[in-house]
Design a protein around this motif. Structure first.
Motif, mmCIF file in Angstrom:
data_model
loop_
_atom_site.group_PDB
_atom_site.id
_atom_site.type_symbol
_atom_site.label_atom_id
_atom_site.label_comp_id
_atom_site.label_asym_id
_atom_site.label_seq_id
_atom_site.Cartn_x
_atom_site.Cartn_y
_atom_site.Cartn_z
ATOM 1 N N GLY A 30 0.830 -1.196 0.000
ATOM 2 C CA GLY A 30 0.000 0.000 0.000
ATOM 3 C C GLY A 30 0.862 1.243 0.000
ATOM 4 N N ILE A 31 0.218 2.384 0.228
ATOM 5 C CA ILE A 31 0.906 3.670 0.273
ATOM 6 C C ILE A 31 0.611 4.339 1.608
ATOM 7 C CG2 ILE A 31 0.972 4.001 -2.220
ATOM 8 C CD1 ILE A 31 -1.525 5.727 -2.038
ATOM 9 N N ALA A 32 1.550 5.180 2.050
ATOM 10 C CA ALA A 32 1.384 5.842 3.339
ATOM 11 C C ALA A 32 1.877 7.281 3.256
ATOM 12 C CB ALA A 32 2.156 5.089 4.429
ATOM 13 N N LEU A 33 1.250 8.147 4.055
ATOM 14 C CA LEU A 33 1.661 9.543 4.160
ATOM 15 C C LEU A 33 1.875 9.879 5.632
ATOM 16 C CD1 LEU A 33 2.100 12.417 3.040
ATOM 17 C CD2 LEU A 33 -0.386 12.757 3.193
ATOM 18 N N VAL A 34 3.024 10.489 5.933
ATOM 19 C CA VAL A 34 3.359 10.875 7.310
ATOM 20 C C VAL A 34 3.383 12.402 7.398
ATOM 21 C CG1 VAL A 34 5.104 10.773 9.129
ATOM 22 C CG2 VAL A 34 4.705 8.769 7.659
ATOM 23 N N ALA A 35 2.697 12.954 8.410
ATOM 24 C CA ALA A 35 2.620 14.404 8.599
ATOM 25 C C ALA A 35 3.383 14.815 9.852
ATOM 26 C CB ALA A 35 1.159 14.846 8.700
ATOM 27 N N HIS A 36 4.143 15.911 9.747
ATOM 28 C CA HIS A 36 5.100 16.285 10.795
ATOM 29 C C HIS A 36 4.534 17.269 11.831
ATOM 30 C CE1 HIS A 36 6.186 20.352 9.330
ATOM 31 N NE2 HIS A 36 6.320 19.879 8.104
ATOM 32 N N PRO A 37 5.288 17.527 12.921
ATOM 33 C CA PRO A 37 4.817 18.436 13.977
ATOM 34 C C PRO A 37 4.876 19.913 13.561
ATOM 35 C CG PRO A 37 6.992 17.602 14.526
ATOM 36 C CD PRO A 37 6.541 16.860 13.312
ATOM 37 N N HIS A 38 4.525 20.795 14.492
ATOM 38 C CA HIS A 38 4.261 22.199 14.208
ATOM 39 C C HIS A 38 5.468 22.933 13.606
ATOM 40 C CE1 HIS A 38 2.523 26.117 14.459
ATOM 41 N NE2 HIS A 38 1.458 25.672 15.096
ATOM 42 N N PRO A 39 5.260 23.542 12.424
ATOM 43 C CA PRO A 39 6.360 24.233 11.739
ATOM 44 C C PRO A 39 6.931 25.411 12.540
ATOM 45 C CG PRO A 39 4.482 23.953 10.282
ATOM 46 C CD PRO A 39 4.024 23.566 11.640
ATOM 47 N N LEU A 40 6.095 26.102 13.300
ATOM 48 C CA LEU A 40 6.567 27.284 14.022
ATOM 49 C C LEU A 40 7.380 26.922 15.259
ATOM 50 C CD1 LEU A 40 3.546 29.762 13.743
ATOM 51 C CD2 LEU A 40 5.426 29.335 12.147
ATOM 52 N N PHE A 41 7.435 25.641 15.573
ATOM 53 C CA PHE A 41 8.244 25.164 16.698
ATOM 54 C C PHE A 41 9.320 24.191 16.223
ATOM 55 C CE2 PHE A 41 4.114 26.417 18.365
ATOM 56 C CZ PHE A 41 4.489 27.312 19.356
ATOM 57 N N GLY A 42 9.748 24.377 14.984
ATOM 58 C CA GLY A 42 10.848 23.582 14.446
ATOM 59 C C GLY A 42 10.450 22.275 13.793
ATOM 60 N N GLY A 43 9.168 22.026 13.628
ATOM 61 C CA GLY A 43 8.728 20.765 13.037
ATOM 62 C C GLY A 43 9.014 20.689 11.550
ATOM 63 N N THR A 44 9.579 19.567 11.119
ATOM 64 C CA THR A 44 9.819 19.309 9.699
ATOM 65 C C THR A 44 9.544 17.831 9.415
ATOM 66 O OG1 THR A 44 12.115 18.512 9.702
ATOM 67 C CG2 THR A 44 11.800 20.890 9.893
ATOM 68 N N SER A 113 1.734 14.975 16.492
ATOM 69 C CA SER A 113 1.434 16.285 17.065
ATOM 70 C C SER A 113 0.575 17.126 16.115
ATOM 71 C CB SER A 113 2.744 16.971 17.446
ATOM 72 O OG SER A 113 2.530 18.053 18.304
ATOM 73 N N PHE A 114 1.066 18.288 15.667
ATOM 74 C CA PHE A 114 0.310 19.130 14.728
ATOM 75 C C PHE A 114 -0.116 18.346 13.488
ATOM 76 C CE2 PHE A 114 0.519 22.066 11.031
ATOM 77 C CZ PHE A 114 -0.459 22.990 11.383
ATOM 78 N N GLY A 115 0.711 17.390 13.075
ATOM 79 C CA GLY A 115 0.352 16.567 11.919
ATOM 80 C C GLY A 115 -0.938 15.796 12.108
ATOM 81 N N THR A 116 -1.246 15.421 13.365
ATOM 82 C CA THR A 116 -2.504 14.701 13.618
ATOM 83 C C THR A 116 -3.700 15.615 13.385
ATOM 84 O OG1 THR A 116 -2.620 15.236 16.006
ATOM 85 C CG2 THR A 116 -1.368 13.271 15.383
ATOM 86 N N VAL A 117 -3.550 16.888 13.728
ATOM 87 C CA VAL A 117 -4.647 17.844 13.552
ATOM 88 C C VAL A 117 -5.006 17.950 12.078
ATOM 89 C CG1 VAL A 117 -5.399 20.225 13.915
ATOM 90 C CG2 VAL A 117 -3.841 19.144 15.559
#
Length: 208
Positions: A30-44, A113-117
């Protein structure tokens, strides 16, 4: 993530989106997408929790994509408090679906984190449009500060016991009305310092 990681740019709603791609050995499941934490707090997309999720999903057989949110790395645009970011992730998913053999591949969405939102609202829109999601994985669900949409009942929710960024109580309060179990990592803070091996084990065990 490793020497085999491909990095490229795709067109998004407000400019280019930077994407990283890792492929499993053998035929993908299958395929998967991963989303990262908050950009304004250093998330990449190279955040260690996001990378651990991606590595684990690759090991499980998924062609796995990560992307940088607006204003991070080579992704154009400005941070939009999780609203425009939904459109960006939809654009990444459309790109994933457009690749040979991936138009109807099972889809996994994983966020930290932010990625879950952002992913929670993307998933709600996909489900409303009739697209199936095989499974979701949420780590450090940011329910204390954001409106996290309800998720499918097979979502794997993982949280640190002593998370001081998003208290465990907030995650439980979000999960409770959905009757979603929450897997708690004892002694873990928000970024799962020295606990990433447990995160990997929990995800792998959930797929068994």
């Amino acid at each position: 993530m490793n020497a085999q990681t491909q990095r490229f740019l795709i067109d998004g709603p407000v400019g280019k989106i930077e994407v990283a791609l890792d492929r499993p050995d053998g035929a993908p499941r299958g395929i998967a997408l991963v989303a990262h934490p908050h950009p304004l707090f250093g998330g990449t997309m190279d955040n260690k929790v996001a990378v651990t999720l991606a590595r684990t999903l690759v090991q499980l057989g998924y062609v796995t994509y990560r992307s940088n949110f607006r204003g991070v790395g080579q992704t154009e645009g400005e941070h939009d408090n999780g609203i425009g970011e939904r459109d960006d992730l939809r654009a990444v998913i459309a790109h994933m679906r457009a690749q040979p053999g991936q138009s109807d591949a099972p889809l996994v969405l994983a966020g930290f984190s932010f990625g879950t939102v952002v992913l929670s609202h993307v998933a709600a829109a996909l489900c409303e449009a009739g697209e199936e999601i095989e499974r979701m994985v949420f780590v450090g669900t940011a329910a204390s500060r954001w409106d996290v949409a309800p998720v499918p009942d097979n979502t794997l929710v993982i949280h640190g016991e002593i998370d001081d960024t998003v208290p465990l109580a907030a995650a439980l309060e979000w999960a409770r009305p959905q009757e979603l179990p929450v897997v708690v990592i004892p002694g873990a803070e928000h970024f799962l310092h020295r606990k990433l091996h447990l995160l990997k084990r929990i995800v792998v065990d959930a797929w068994r």
